[in-house]
Scaffold this motif. Structure first.
Motif, PDB file in Angstrom:
ATOM      1  N   VAL A 154       0.792  -1.241   0.000  1.00  0.00           N
ATOM      2  CA  VAL A 154       0.000   0.000   0.000  1.00  0.00           C
ATOM      3  C   VAL A 154       0.824   1.291   0.000  1.00  0.00           C
ATOM      4  O   VAL A 154       0.336   2.311  -0.519  1.00  0.00           O
ATOM      5  CB  VAL A 154      -1.036   0.019   1.153  1.00  0.00           C
ATOM      6  CG1 VAL A 154      -2.143  -0.969   0.865  1.00  0.00           C
ATOM      7  CG2 VAL A 154      -0.396  -0.288   2.498  1.00  0.00           C
ATOM      8  N   PRO A 155       2.057   1.328   0.535  1.00  0.00           N
ATOM      9  CA  PRO A 155       2.812   2.593   0.429  1.00  0.00           C
ATOM     10  C   PRO A 155       3.483   2.808  -0.925  1.00  0.00           C
ATOM     11  O   PRO A 155       3.938   3.914  -1.209  1.00  0.00           O
ATOM     12  CB  PRO A 155       3.887   2.482   1.529  1.00  0.00           C
ATOM     13  CG  PRO A 155       3.585   1.251   2.304  1.00  0.00           C
ATOM     14  CD  PRO A 155       2.758   0.387   1.413  1.00  0.00           C
ATOM     15  N   THR A 156       3.525   1.759  -1.760  1.00  0.00           N
ATOM     16  CA  THR A 156       4.310   1.825  -3.009  1.00  0.00           C
ATOM     17  C   THR A 156       3.927   2.982  -3.930  1.00  0.00           C
ATOM     18  O   THR A 156       4.806   3.609  -4.521  1.00  0.00           O
ATOM     19  CB  THR A 156       4.235   0.479  -3.754  1.00  0.00           C
ATOM     20  OG1 THR A 156       4.863  -0.525  -2.961  1.00  0.00           O
ATOM     21  CG2 THR A 156       4.936   0.556  -5.106  1.00  0.00           C
ATOM     22  N   PRO A 157       2.631   3.332  -4.102  1.00  0.00           N
ATOM     23  CA  PRO A 157       2.312   4.464  -4.991  1.00  0.00           C
ATOM     24  C   PRO A 157       2.930   5.792  -4.554  1.00  0.00           C
ATOM     25  O   PRO A 157       2.944   6.751  -5.332  1.00  0.00           O
ATOM     26  CB  PRO A 157       0.775   4.526  -4.924  1.00  0.00           C
ATOM     27  CG  PRO A 157       0.352   3.145  -4.586  1.00  0.00           C
ATOM     28  CD  PRO A 157       1.409   2.634  -3.653  1.00  0.00           C
ATOM     29  N   PHE A 158       3.454   5.852  -3.322  1.00  0.00           N
ATOM     30  CA  PHE A 158       4.033   7.101  -2.813  1.00  0.00           C
ATOM     31  C   PHE A 158       5.508   6.927  -2.445  1.00  0.00           C
ATOM     32  O   PHE A 158       6.057   7.698  -1.666  1.00  0.00           O
ATOM     33  CB  PHE A 158       3.240   7.579  -1.594  1.00  0.00           C
ATOM     34  CG  PHE A 158       1.762   7.687  -1.853  1.00  0.00           C
ATOM     35  CD1 PHE A 158       1.242   8.788  -2.507  1.00  0.00           C
ATOM     36  CD2 PHE A 158       0.897   6.673  -1.473  1.00  0.00           C
ATOM     37  CE1 PHE A 158      -0.120   8.889  -2.771  1.00  0.00           C
ATOM     38  CE2 PHE A 158      -0.467   6.763  -1.732  1.00  0.00           C
ATOM     39  CZ  PHE A 158      -0.969   7.868  -2.381  1.00  0.00           C
ATOM     40  N   GLN A 227      -1.670  10.592   6.353  1.00  0.00           N
ATOM     41  CA  GLN A 227      -1.368  10.469   4.920  1.00  0.00           C
ATOM     42  C   GLN A 227      -2.460  11.139   4.090  1.00  0.00           C
ATOM     43  O   GLN A 227      -2.162  11.849   3.117  1.00  0.00           O
ATOM     44  CB  GLN A 227      -1.250   8.996   4.518  1.00  0.00           C
ATOM     45  CG  GLN A 227      -1.026   8.812   3.012  1.00  0.00           C
ATOM     46  CD  GLN A 227      -0.816   7.379   2.611  1.00  0.00           C
ATOM     47  OE1 GLN A 227      -0.166   6.616   3.311  1.00  0.00           O
ATOM     48  NE2 GLN A 227      -1.359   6.982   1.463  1.00  0.00           N
ATOM     49  N   MET A 228      -3.704  10.939   4.471  1.00  0.00           N
ATOM     50  CA  MET A 228      -4.819  11.518   3.728  1.00  0.00           C
ATOM     51  C   MET A 228      -4.794  13.048   3.791  1.00  0.00           C
ATOM     52  O   MET A 228      -5.016  13.728   2.777  1.00  0.00           O
ATOM     53  CB  MET A 228      -6.135  10.984   4.294  1.00  0.00           C
ATOM     54  CG  MET A 228      -7.340  11.243   3.421  1.00  0.00           C
ATOM     55  SD  MET A 228      -8.791  10.323   3.967  1.00  0.00           S
ATOM     56  CE  MET A 228      -8.447   8.704   3.305  1.00  0.00           C
ATOM     57  N   ILE A 229      -4.482  13.582   4.975  1.00  0.00           N
ATOM     58  CA  ILE A 229      -4.438  15.044   5.155  1.00  0.00           C
ATOM     59  C   ILE A 229      -3.301  15.647   4.332  1.00  0.00           C
ATOM     60  O   ILE A 229      -3.486  16.642   3.620  1.00  0.00           O
ATOM     61  CB  ILE A 229      -4.271  15.397   6.654  1.00  0.00           C
ATOM     62  CG1 ILE A 229      -5.538  15.004   7.424  1.00  0.00           C
ATOM     63  CG2 ILE A 229      -3.980  16.889   6.828  1.00  0.00           C
ATOM     64  CD1 ILE A 229      -5.384  15.050   8.928  1.00  0.00           C
ATOM     65  N   VAL A 230      -2.116  15.042   4.409  1.00  0.00           N
ATOM     66  CA  VAL A 230      -0.950  15.560   3.673  1.00  0.00           C
ATOM     67  C   VAL A 230      -1.180  15.431   2.173  1.00  0.00           C
ATOM     68  O   VAL A 230      -0.843  16.337   1.400  1.00  0.00           O
ATOM     69  CB  VAL A 230       0.343  14.838   4.098  1.00  0.00           C
ATOM     70  CG1 VAL A 230       1.522  15.275   3.234  1.00  0.00           C
ATOM     71  CG2 VAL A 230       0.649  15.120   5.566  1.00  0.00           C
ATOM     72  N   ALA A 231      -1.745  14.300   1.732  1.00  0.00           N
ATOM     73  CA  ALA A 231      -2.038  14.114   0.306  1.00  0.00           C
ATOM     74  C   ALA A 231      -2.963  15.213  -0.208  1.00  0.00           C
ATOM     75  O   ALA A 231      -2.748  15.768  -1.286  1.00  0.00           O
ATOM     76  CB  ALA A 231      -2.666  12.744   0.074  1.00  0.00           C
ATOM     77  N   CYS A 239       3.365  12.342   1.843  1.00  0.00           N
ATOM     78  CA  CYS A 239       2.233  11.761   2.568  1.00  0.00           C
ATOM     79  C   CYS A 239       2.563  10.443   3.257  1.00  0.00           C
ATOM     80  O   CYS A 239       2.170  10.228   4.406  1.00  0.00           O
ATOM     81  CB  CYS A 239       1.003  11.632   1.673  1.00  0.00           C
ATOM     82  SG  CYS A 239       1.202  10.677   0.205  1.00  0.00           S
ATOM     83  N   VAL A 240       3.309   9.547   2.607  1.00  0.00           N
ATOM     84  CA  VAL A 240       3.675   8.282   3.253  1.00  0.00           C
ATOM     85  C   VAL A 240       4.744   8.497   4.321  1.00  0.00           C
ATOM     86  O   VAL A 240       4.745   7.820   5.350  1.00  0.00           O
ATOM     87  CB  VAL A 240       4.128   7.240   2.203  1.00  0.00           C
ATOM     88  CG1 VAL A 240       5.078   6.209   2.799  1.00  0.00           C
ATOM     89  CG2 VAL A 240       2.916   6.518   1.640  1.00  0.00           C
ATOM     90  N   VAL A 241       5.636   9.454   4.095  1.00  0.00           N
ATOM     91  CA  VAL A 241       6.658   9.759   5.105  1.00  0.00           C
ATOM     92  C   VAL A 241       5.988  10.229   6.398  1.00  0.00           C
ATOM     93  O   VAL A 241       6.270   9.717   7.487  1.00  0.00           O
ATOM     94  CB  VAL A 241       7.644  10.838   4.591  1.00  0.00           C
ATOM     95  CG1 VAL A 241       8.630  11.224   5.684  1.00  0.00           C
ATOM     96  CG2 VAL A 241       8.380  10.337   3.360  1.00  0.00           C
TER      97      VAL A 241
END
Length: 508
Positions: A154-158, A227-231, A239-241
């Protein structure tokens, strides 16, 4: 006739699949073959001139070089420098000293730290490093690989400071932050599910959740919500960081209060005491990355606006309807990551020789990846300008009709399964998804994001991911065993993703 053009348009991708899976070629060689095939088809079948084909390829090369390859090299350079200065060893010790409960340790290492490594460096580091850490703690090699593969999807797209999503957004002309938010929305149920699957795998069943259900839920929620807020407000880069760091802190806070269950307790050697100064020194490159990327993002409009003037535009493609390329020379993640690595390295007392040796080693390490990205983006641009992408999309829509969104994640999954890369999958199929969205009059953000949704399942199952995991725990030759363990998770994910894709579009 449309079926013939569909098959011919797919030839560069079919060749990539054949070369990787049947011939066993390395990705960079297979990708070079795809580039040549796309160029020949562009000229011979789609009647593109030689100049138009070469200029389309050149546009792809330049897009790959700046900013993608710069970010990749900068991210891996930062990680490698932290290894040389032993800063990474301090980070590992800090994480593994929280609890002696196996379930908490696996969550911290595979899910939280693995997510952090994916967000910062990517390209296999998020599988290799956590898996080797777990083996060092006394976990079985195949189990260590399994939980890291589950966690890494799940983190791969980011990964690598959002490169797969940033590249995809640039390629199809969508806004980075909106696409990142849509992807996170689609991935949300799977992000909440992954920590539970990791704990259940650790304890071999649902019974393993007893006593740690709350911590497991917190671990997922504290990753997803930030992640959702940062995205939404910043974009894909951080976002993942941010999500992984928040998850790490919350899991440490709640996990340290869990009394170890004797059934899952591990006997760990006492680690050396880590002072605040040592901790800051070890984390300093990553702290700088966070500060620089956040302070130059759209959240800080005056800085972002000022730096955006240091950019150049150019038109490379010589045919009809060319894209205008923008090269941002200062406010691009690669520049800030390199600067962060240098500042952090100086704090960690790295010498000029350390910087030089690590940089040269990083270029050598990533040389095949660089060739792959050049070839894949060159191929994608040729296919897009020649009309191959349009031929593929129109036939796929004619066959699937309104059910196309149900199958869209499978396309992204296939791309990542074959190439081992979320970025490559987006480059190969992003334009197909965008073209499909236009034909269906569907929301382009939703349909394009489905490619990245499929990436999460494909990354778990990719032969490259499995090989990286096994090589990090000295488990070469056990590929089939590990595949048989991870396969049920990957298949279940992609089926569930198809239903999310089809029914979710009705509400988006």
């Amino acid at each position: 006739m449309s079926f013939l053009y569909f098959i011919l348009g797919l030839c560069p991708i079919l060749w990539l699949i054949f070369a990787l899976t049947v011939l066993g070629w390395p990705t960079y060689k297979a990708a070079f073959g795809s580039l040549i095939i796309s160029a020949l088809l562009s000229i011979a079948i789609w009647q593109q001139s030689f100049l138009n084909t070469i200029s389309a390829c050149g546009e792809g090369f330049l897009m790959a070089l700046w900013p993608i390859i710069v970010v990749i090299i900068a991210a891996v350079f930062t990680y490698n420098l932290s290894l040389r200065t032993r800063g990474m060893e301090i980070i590992k010790q800090m994480i593994t000293s929280v609890s002696s409960d196996k379930r908490i340790l696996v969550l911290l290492v595979a899910w939280c730290f693995g997510g952090f490594m994916e967000g910062m460096a990517g390209f296999g580091t998020a599988i290799a490093i956590p898996a080797s850490m777990l083996v060092a703690l006394g976990f079985e090699p195949l189990f260590s690989c399994l939980v890291c593969l589950i966690a890494n999807g799940v983190p791969t797209p980011f990964g690598s400071i959002g490169i797969p999503t940033v590249t995809l957004a640039n390629l199809v002309g969508l806004e980075n932050a909106q696409l990142a938010f849509t992807q996170t929305l689609q991935l949300a149920p799977f992000m909440l599910l992954c920590p539970f699957l990791i704990v259940m795998a650790t304890g071999k069943g649902v019974k393993a959740l007893k006593g740690v259900t709350a911590v497991t839920l917190v671990s997922g929620l504290s990753f997803l919500i930030p992640q959702m807020i940062v995205a939404k407000f910043v974009g894909a880069e951080l976002c993942v960081v941010v999500g992984s760091v928040c998850s790490l802190l919350c899991t440490i806070l709640f996990g340290s209060k869990v009394k170890p269950n004797p059934e899952y307790e591990m006997k760990l050697e006492a680690a050396e005491k880590i002072t605040v100064k040592k901790a800051f020194t070890a984390w300093s490159p990553f702290i700088f990355i966070f500060i620089f990327l956040l302070s130059t993002s759209k959240l800080v409009a005056p800085v972002n606006t000022f730096l955006s003037q240091f950019a150049s535009t150019a038109t490379i493609y010589t045919g009809e309807n060319p894209s205008t390329m923008t090269f941002t020379w200062i406010n691009t993640p690669g520049v800030w990551i390199f600067l962060s690595a240098i500042l952090g390295g100086l704090i960690q007392k790295a010498t000029f020789r350390d910087f030089k040796v690590v940089f040269i080693a990083t270029i050598k390490q990533m040389s095949q990846t660089i060739i792959t990205m050049l070839c894949v983006l060159g191929c994608a641009k040729i296919m897009g300008y020649a009309g191959m992408i349009a031929s593929i999309a129109s036939f796929a829509i004619a066959v699937t009709g309104s059910f196309y969104p149900f199958f869209a994640p499978w396309i992204g999954c296939l791309g990542t399964f074959v190439t081992g890369s979320g970025t490559s999958s987006g480059v190969l199929f992003g334009a197909v998804q965008e073209s499909a969205a236009q034909s269906l009059h569907a929301n382009p953000y939703w349909i394009v994001a489905l490619n990245s949704l499929g990436v999460a399942a494909g990354k778990m199952l990719s032969p490259q991911s499995i090989a990286i995991a096994l090589s990090s725990v000295d488990g070469q030759g056990q590929d089939s065993k590990l595949l048989s363990k991870i396969l049920p998770y990957g298949v279940a994910f992609i089926i569930a993703m198809s239903f999310v894709a089809y029914f979710g579009q009705k509400f988006f």
